[in-house]
Design an enzyme around this catalytic site. Structure first.
Site, PDB file in Angstrom:
ATOM      1  N   HIS A  40     -75.099 -11.382  53.709  1.00 26.49           N
ATOM      2  CA  HIS A  40     -73.860 -12.135  53.491  1.00 26.49           C
ATOM      3  C   HIS A  40     -74.266 -13.578  53.200  1.00 26.49           C
ATOM      4  CE1 HIS A  40     -72.044  -8.824  56.142  1.00 26.49           C
ATOM      5  NE2 HIS A  40     -71.733  -8.574  54.884  1.00 26.49           N
ATOM      6  N   ARG A 100     -69.538 -14.752  51.114  1.00 24.45           N
ATOM      7  CA  ARG A 100     -69.977 -13.520  51.786  1.00 24.45           C
ATOM      8  C   ARG A 100     -70.553 -12.531  50.787  1.00 24.45           C
ATOM      9  NH1 ARG A 100     -69.172 -10.812  56.710  1.00 24.45           N
ATOM     10  NH2 ARG A 100     -68.866  -8.549  56.575  1.00 24.45           N
ATOM     11  N   ARG A 119     -71.938  -2.830  53.166  1.00 24.54           N
ATOM     12  CA  ARG A 119     -71.203  -1.556  53.187  1.00 24.54           C
ATOM     13  C   ARG A 119     -71.558  -0.711  51.966  1.00 24.54           C
ATOM     14  NH1 ARG A 119     -70.355  -4.525  56.886  1.00 24.54           N
ATOM     15  NH2 ARG A 119     -68.481  -4.841  58.128  1.00 24.54           N
ATOM     16  N   SER A 155     -72.502   1.894  55.877  1.00 34.78           N
ATOM     17  CA  SER A 155     -73.810   2.034  55.229  1.00 34.78           C
ATOM     18  C   SER A 155     -74.444   0.669  55.001  1.00 34.78           C
ATOM     19  CB  SER A 155     -73.655   2.789  53.912  1.00 34.78           C
ATOM     20  OG  SER A 155     -73.111   4.071  54.161  1.00 34.78           O
ATOM     21  N   ARG A 202     -79.777  -2.539  56.064  1.00 32.75           N
ATOM     22  CA  ARG A 202     -80.956  -2.200  56.877  1.00 32.75           C
ATOM     23  C   ARG A 202     -81.144  -0.694  57.027  1.00 32.75           C
ATOM     24  NH1 ARG A 202     -77.047  -4.575  59.864  1.00 32.75           N
ATOM     25  NH2 ARG A 202     -75.972  -3.310  61.442  1.00 32.75           N
ATOM     26  N   GLU A 249     -77.214 -10.222  65.188  1.00 31.25           N
ATOM     27  CA  GLU A 249     -75.971 -10.978  65.002  1.00 31.25           C
ATOM     28  C   GLU A 249     -76.004 -12.125  66.006  1.00 31.25           C
ATOM     29  OE1 GLU A 249     -72.855 -11.281  62.716  1.00 31.25           O
ATOM     30  OE2 GLU A 249     -73.268  -9.140  62.923  1.00 31.25           O
TER      31      GLU A 249
END
EC number: 3.5.1.15
Length: 305
Positions: free
Chosen positions: A15, A57, A65, A159, A162, A172
């Site tokens: 992102h 992003r 995804r 999905s 990584r 995170e």
């Protein structure tokens, strides 16, 4: 017994406005001495350079995804969304996903606007290598905290970039606003990566890691904001819940506050632990927060084959 973890990638900029990973990876691309470990090939990599350039992003669709079997196999070249093309490139470079040729470990670095602190993201409760690594990180940084969020919910799993690796690890760290670099968040992320790479080096050197128990927060449900018939948000996260990631939310506790001051209470069947509370990036995904349930996982002893 597992074979060596020889090939490791560190992804930043999945992102493009999550600055800690972008800056760390750019730093390590210029000089990778800090992340090199004996017997390990470590590849720092900017995953979404166009989004990084725009400090957004994503450009067309969320890269984190995009790694579905359909996207990775679809034809169309230049007509495909940018992030789908990028996912295919990444899969060729670091995969193919699900194959013996895939990278051993991919660390994917993210920031959150939520008050989550440091959180390791686990994709499988059966990944004993990752569980052992996360236990090692937690012990190494103590008394600082680093929780583990497990997502293997059949309807909520997605999905990730990584997921190309045999052992995918998300990291995170927050709270940090989008497009902003905070020194404390940057250094926390850097420190966790150091211990993760140390673990891989020790594993490759033949160290045996005995069985251990790891506390995880298993993703349970996504909660949307209250909305009117037209889909407009009509309430916000309640001040009693705001910034209270990982703290218990009990049935009857305040959850949302309508714009005219009414309280909406949590009506679940038992205590949950909310996370990603009021995450800025999840307004578009119709998520106010996620609920988790706390459990313990036992990781088997591991030693390289």
């Amino acid at each position: 017994m597992l074979s060596c973890a020889r090939r490791v990638a560190i992804f930043g900029g999945t992102h493009g406005n999550e600055m800690s990973g972008v800056m760390l990876v750019n730093l390590w691309v210029q000089n990778n001495t800090e992340v090199q470990r004996k017997g390990v090939e470590v590849q720092p990599f900017i995953t979404n350079p166009k989004a990084v350039e725009k400090c957004t992003r994503y450009v067309d669709t969320d890269l984190n995804r995009a790694f579905t079997p359909e996207n990775l196999s679809t034809l169309g070249g230049g007509d495909l969304p940018y992030e789908v093309r990028r996912a295919q490139e990444i899969n060729r470079m670091f995969g193919p996903k699900g194959s013996p040729e895939a990278y051993d470990v991919i660390f994917d670095l993210h920031n959150t606007t939520s008050n989550m602190g440091c959180t390791l993201l686990l994709e499988s409760s059966k990944d004993h290598f990752n569980l052992q690594m996360m236990n090692y990180i937690q012990k190494s940084i103590f008394p600082a905290s680093c929780l583990v969020l497990l997502n293997e919910h059949p309807l909520l799993k997605y999905s990730t970039s990584r997921s190309v690796a045999k052992h995918p690890v998300g990291l995170e760290v927050g709270p940090q606003p989008q497009g902003v670099l905070r020194s404390n968040i940057f250094e926390s992320m850097r420190d966790i990566l150091k211990h993760a790479l140390d673990f891989i080096e020790l594993f490759n050197a033949g160290m045996e890691f005995p069985p251990c128990t790891v506390e995880v927060f298993r993703l349970s449900e996504r909660i949307d904001y209250p909305r009117d018939d037209n889909g407009n948000i009509i309430a916000m996260v309640h001040p009693n819940l705001q910034d209270c990631d990982w703290e218990p939310l009990n049935p009857g506790d305040p959850m949302f506050q309508t714009f005219d001051g009414k309280t909406i209470h949590y009506q679940g069947s038992g205590t949950v632990y909310p996370t990603f509370i009021n995450e800025a990036a999840y307004y578009e995904k119709q998520q106010a927060f996620a609920t988790t349930r706390r459990e313990s996982l036992v990781a088997s002893a591991i030693r390289k084959a």
